[in-house]
Motif scaffolding. Structure first.
Motif, mmCIF file in Angstrom:
data_model
loop_
_atom_site.group_PDB
_atom_site.id
_atom_site.type_symbol
_atom_site.label_atom_id
_atom_site.label_comp_id
_atom_site.label_asym_id
_atom_site.label_seq_id
_atom_site.Cartn_x
_atom_site.Cartn_y
_atom_site.Cartn_z
ATOM 1 N N PRO A 154 0.790 -1.219 0.000
ATOM 2 C CA PRO A 154 0.000 0.000 0.000
ATOM 3 C C PRO A 154 0.833 1.285 0.000
ATOM 4 C CG PRO A 154 0.249 -0.744 2.234
ATOM 5 C CD PRO A 154 1.023 -1.725 1.367
ATOM 6 N N VAL A 155 2.155 1.194 -0.157
ATOM 7 C CA VAL A 155 2.989 2.384 0.027
ATOM 8 C C VAL A 155 3.075 3.252 -1.210
ATOM 9 C CG1 VAL A 155 4.375 1.296 1.825
ATOM 10 C CG2 VAL A 155 5.117 1.125 -0.553
ATOM 11 N N GLY A 156 2.682 2.736 -2.371
ATOM 12 C CA GLY A 156 2.718 3.533 -3.584
ATOM 13 C C GLY A 156 4.067 3.504 -4.258
ATOM 14 N N GLU A 157 4.409 4.611 -4.933
ATOM 15 C CA GLU A 157 5.661 4.704 -5.668
ATOM 16 C C GLU A 157 6.810 5.031 -4.718
ATOM 17 O OE1 GLU A 157 6.075 4.246 -8.931
ATOM 18 O OE2 GLU A 157 3.949 3.891 -9.371
ATOM 19 N N VAL A 158 7.866 4.259 -4.797
ATOM 20 C CA VAL A 158 9.058 4.519 -3.996
ATOM 21 C C VAL A 158 10.243 4.671 -4.947
ATOM 22 C CG1 VAL A 158 10.606 3.654 -2.190
ATOM 23 C CG2 VAL A 158 8.144 3.189 -2.063
ATOM 24 N N GLU A 159 10.978 5.752 -4.799
ATOM 25 C CA GLU A 159 12.135 5.990 -5.659
ATOM 26 C C GLU A 159 13.415 5.585 -4.934
ATOM 27 O OE1 GLU A 159 14.335 9.567 -8.186
ATOM 28 O OE2 GLU A 159 12.237 9.742 -7.594
ATOM 29 N N PHE A 160 14.258 4.859 -5.644
ATOM 30 C CA PHE A 160 15.515 4.383 -5.100
ATOM 31 C C PHE A 160 16.671 5.044 -5.846
ATOM 32 C CE2 PHE A 160 12.419 1.072 -4.322
ATOM 33 C CZ PHE A 160 12.723 0.597 -3.055
ATOM 34 N N ASP A 161 17.673 5.469 -5.115
ATOM 35 C CA ASP A 161 18.889 5.990 -5.721
ATOM 36 C C ASP A 161 19.729 4.863 -6.298
ATOM 37 O OD1 ASP A 161 19.373 8.617 -6.014
ATOM 38 O OD2 ASP A 161 20.800 8.803 -4.367
ATOM 39 N N ALA A 162 19.703 3.723 -5.606
ATOM 40 C CA ALA A 162 20.518 2.569 -5.969
ATOM 41 C C ALA A 162 19.960 1.370 -5.218
ATOM 42 C CB ALA A 162 21.979 2.797 -5.585
ATOM 43 N N PRO A 163 20.306 0.154 -5.629
ATOM 44 C CA PRO A 163 19.853 -1.012 -4.869
ATOM 45 C C PRO A 163 20.291 -0.915 -3.411
ATOM 46 C CG PRO A 163 20.776 -1.695 -6.968
ATOM 47 C CD PRO A 163 21.089 -0.230 -6.824
ATOM 48 N N PRO A 164 19.426 -1.286 -2.474
ATOM 49 C CA PRO A 164 19.760 -1.162 -1.058
ATOM 50 C C PRO A 164 20.920 -2.050 -0.662
ATOM 51 C CG PRO A 164 17.756 -2.425 -1.338
ATOM 52 C CD PRO A 164 18.090 -1.883 -2.681
ATOM 53 N N GLY A 165 21.702 -1.573 0.284
ATOM 54 C CA GLY A 165 22.772 -2.391 0.830
ATOM 55 C C GLY A 165 22.327 -3.113 2.079
ATOM 56 N N THR A 166 21.533 -2.456 2.915
ATOM 57 C CA THR A 166 21.043 -3.063 4.155
ATOM 58 C C THR A 166 19.532 -2.990 4.167
ATOM 59 O OG1 THR A 166 21.259 -0.948 5.327
ATOM 60 C CG2 THR A 166 23.121 -2.480 5.456
ATOM 61 N N TRP A 167 18.916 -3.982 4.814
ATOM 62 C CA TRP A 167 17.460 -3.995 4.819
ATOM 63 C C TRP A 167 16.915 -4.702 6.041
ATOM 64 C CZ3 TRP A 167 14.383 -8.456 2.726
ATOM 65 C CH2 TRP A 167 15.173 -9.600 2.505
ATOM 66 N N VAL A 168 15.672 -4.399 6.351
ATOM 67 C CA VAL A 168 14.916 -5.015 7.429
ATOM 68 C C VAL A 168 13.645 -5.566 6.802
ATOM 69 C CG1 VAL A 168 13.519 -4.496 9.476
ATOM 70 C CG2 VAL A 168 15.836 -3.583 9.282
ATOM 71 N N ALA A 169 13.176 -6.727 7.261
ATOM 72 C CA ALA A 169 11.973 -7.337 6.687
ATOM 73 C C ALA A 169 11.003 -7.725 7.786
ATOM 74 C CB ALA A 169 12.336 -8.565 5.845
ATOM 75 N N ASN A 170 9.750 -7.854 7.405
ATOM 76 C CA ASN A 170 8.740 -8.249 8.373
ATOM 77 C C ASN A 170 8.878 -9.708 8.789
ATOM 78 O OD1 ASN A 170 5.739 -9.524 8.707
ATOM 79 N ND2 ASN A 170 5.875 -7.515 9.656
ATOM 80 N N ASN A 171 9.119 -10.605 7.828
ATOM 81 C CA ASN A 171 9.080 -12.026 8.163
ATOM 82 C C ASN A 171 9.896 -12.865 7.186
ATOM 83 O OD1 ASN A 171 7.357 -12.619 5.838
ATOM 84 N ND2 ASN A 171 5.733 -11.607 7.000
ATOM 85 N N GLY A 172 9.825 -14.179 7.396
ATOM 86 C CA GLY A 172 10.620 -15.103 6.598
ATOM 87 C C GLY A 172 10.223 -15.193 5.140
ATOM 88 N N SER A 173 8.997 -14.797 4.790
ATOM 89 C CA SER A 173 8.621 -14.780 3.373
ATOM 90 C C SER A 173 9.522 -13.827 2.604
ATOM 91 C CB SER A 173 7.155 -14.348 3.211
ATOM 92 O OG SER A 173 6.272 -15.290 3.763
ATOM 93 N N TRP A 174 9.643 -12.599 3.110
ATOM 94 C CA TRP A 174 10.480 -11.590 2.460
ATOM 95 C C TRP A 174 11.957 -11.936 2.591
ATOM 96 C CZ3 TRP A 174 8.195 -8.529 -0.812
ATOM 97 C CH2 TRP A 174 6.857 -8.149 -0.614
#
Length: 385
Positions: A65-85
Motif C-alpha cells: 500500500p505504500v505507492g511509488e518509492v524511488e531508489f537511488d541505488a539497490p539497497p545495501g542493508t534492509w529489514v523485513a517483516n518475516n521469513g517470506s520476504w
C-alpha cells in the motif's frame, strides 16, 4: 547521499501514493551506510555495495500500500517483516535482512536442501521485543524496510502514522505488503500479492530482475510436475491445518486454508480442507481453540500441525505424535490411528522454501517419493552461477 546541512543522509522524495493511508515522504536508499546486510549468509554473491556501484541512477518501484518509492541505488542493508520476504531476498542473492519481526519464525533449515546456500540468523535482531521500539529502527539504520506499515499500525498499538512518516523520512522507506495472510480486516482496502508477484516487486527494488525471471521459469516447471502427482479430487485426503504448541498439545488453533503465501503448498496440491466444510471457525475469526473432542467431530484424514518446524520429523514423531497416540481421545482420530500426523509447515515461505515445503507436503499427503525440483539449479540462480 549528498544533502544540505539540514537534511538527513537520505534526501527526501515524494511518494506517488500514500504510506498506510496517510501522506508521507520517501527517502532515497543506498547512501553512505550501504553495504552487506547484517545477517551472515553462505551465498557467494555480490555485496550491496557492489550493486550500488553498478547502479545507473534513480529508479521507481510501485508497491501497495505504500505507492511509488524511488531508489537511488539497490539497497545495501534492509529489514523485513518475516521469513517470506527474507527468503525472497536470499533467492535474489542478497545477504539476509538485519532484523525480522521474530527471527525464530524464520526457519533456515530448509536451506540445508540446497547446496552452497545457507543463512545464519544469529546476528539478526527481533523487531518485536515486548513491543516495537521506534529507536530500534534508528539503530538498525537500514536502507529499506520491507514491511507493510499497516502491520505496525494495526498489529501493534504503540505506533501511529506520524511514527511511520518519521522513520520513512529519517531512516529509510517502507516497501512491503502483508503477503502471508489475507485475513486481516485492514487489508481489504488495497491489493494483495501472490508470492511471485511480491517476489517480482522485491526484485525490482533490489535490481535483481534476472534472478527473479530464472526463479519464475523454474517455478512454472515445478508447478507442472506438481500437477502431475496430484490425484483426482475424489482420491485426495481431507486435511486439517492446526497450530499446536509444545511436545504434548491438547488444544489447537484452527486454520482454514485460504489465500496468502502461508498456504501456497496446500492450495497447489489441491488438498480438501476438512475445517472448511465443518462448523469450526477459522482462528482469525474468533481466536477460538479446538480440543480433541471437537477435533474428533471433524475427524480429518490428515493432521498438519504448525508451530512444530523447529523439530525434525523424528523429533516430531517422538514427541507430538507419540503423545497423541497415547491419549485416549486423540488416539481415536483417523489421522492418528493411520499415522497421518505431520508437521504442517511455517507461517512464512518464499520462493526457495516453497519448493522444499511443497515437495515435502506432496510426500506427506500423496506419498510422492523423489525430488520434484533441481537443487543444483536453485543454487546456481542464488549464487549467480
Amino acid at each position: 547521499m549528498a544533502g544540505d546541512g539540514g537534511m538527513t543522509r537520505r534526501q527526501y522524495l515524494t511518494y506517488g501514493g500514500a504510506v498506510a493511508g496517510g501522506g508521507a515522504l520517501a527517502g532515497c536508499i543506498g547512501g553512505s551506510n550501504a553495504g552487506n546486510g547484517g545477517g551472515s549468509g553462505g551465498n557467494e554473491t555480490e555485496s550491496g555495495s557492489d550493486r550500488n556501484a553498478e547502479s545507473e541512477g534513480p529508479y521507481t518501484v510501485s508497491m501497495e500500500p505504500v505507492g511509488e518509492v524511488e531508489f537511488d541505488a539497490p539497497p545495501g542493508t534492509w529489514v523485513a517483516n518475516n521469513g517470506s520476504w527474507a527468503d525472497m531476498g536470499v533467492a535474489l542473492g542478497y545477504e539476509p535482512p538485519q532484523a525480522l519481526w521474530l527471527t525464530d519464525r524464520y526457519h533456515t533449515q530448509y536451506y540445508d536442501e540446497i547446496p552452497d546456500v545457507s543463512v545464519d540468523t544469529s546476528g539478526m535482531t527481533d523487531l518485536y521485543q515486548d513491543g516495537v521500539d521506534k529507536e530500534l529502527f534508528y539503530e538498525l539504520d537500514a536502507d529499506v524496510h520491507v514491511i507493510d506499515p499497516n502491520f505496525l499500525l494495526n498489529r501493534y498499538s504503540g505506533w501511529e502514522q506520524a511514527d511511520i512518516d518519521e522513520i520513512h523520512g529519517s531512516v529509510g522507506p517502507f516497501f512491503g505488503n502483508s503477503v502471508f495472510s489475507r485475513e486481516y480486516d485492514w487489508h481489504d482496502d488495497y491489493q494483495y500479492y501472490t508470492l511471485y508477484e511480491a517476489f517480482e516487486k522485491l526484485s525490482q527494488a533490489f535490481q535483481e530482475q534476472e534472478r527473479y525471471e530464472q526463479f519464475a521459469t523454474l517455478h512454472e516447471e515445478f508447478q507442472g510436475r506438481v500437477e502431475e502427482v496430484v490425484p483426482p479430487e475424489e482420491n485426495r485426503p481431507e486435511v486439517a491445518v492446526l497450530w499446536a504448541d509444545g511436545d504434548a498439545p491438547e488444544t489447537f488453533l484452527p486454520y482454514v486454508i485460504s489465500e496468502g503465501t502461508s498456504f501456497k503448498q496446500w492450495r497447489d496440491l489441491g488438498v480438501r480442507d476438512a475445517l472448511a466444510r465443518s462448523e469450526v471457525e477459522d482462528f482469525h475469526s474468533n481466536r477460538g481453540e479446538l480440543d480433541f473432542e471437537t477435533l474428533l467431530e471433524v475427524d480429518p484424514d490428515v493432521l498438519l500441525l504448525r508451530g512444530q518446524e523447529a523439530k525434525t520429523a523424528e523429533e516430531f514423531n517422538d514427541t507430538v505424535v507419540s503423545f497423541m497416540a497415547d491419549n485416549d481421545v486423540a488416539s481415536s482420530l483417523t489421522a492418528v490411528a493411520n499415522g497421518d500426523v505431520y508437521r504442517g509447515g511455517p507461517l512464512y515461505q518464499g520462493p526457495i522454501t516453497n519448493l522444499v515445503l511443497t515437495e515435502r507436503a506432496a510426500g506427506q499427503v500423496y506419498g510422492v517419493e523423489g525430488e520434484l525440483f533441481d537443487r543444483e539449479r536453485v543454487a546456481e540462480i542464488v549464487t549467480g552461477q
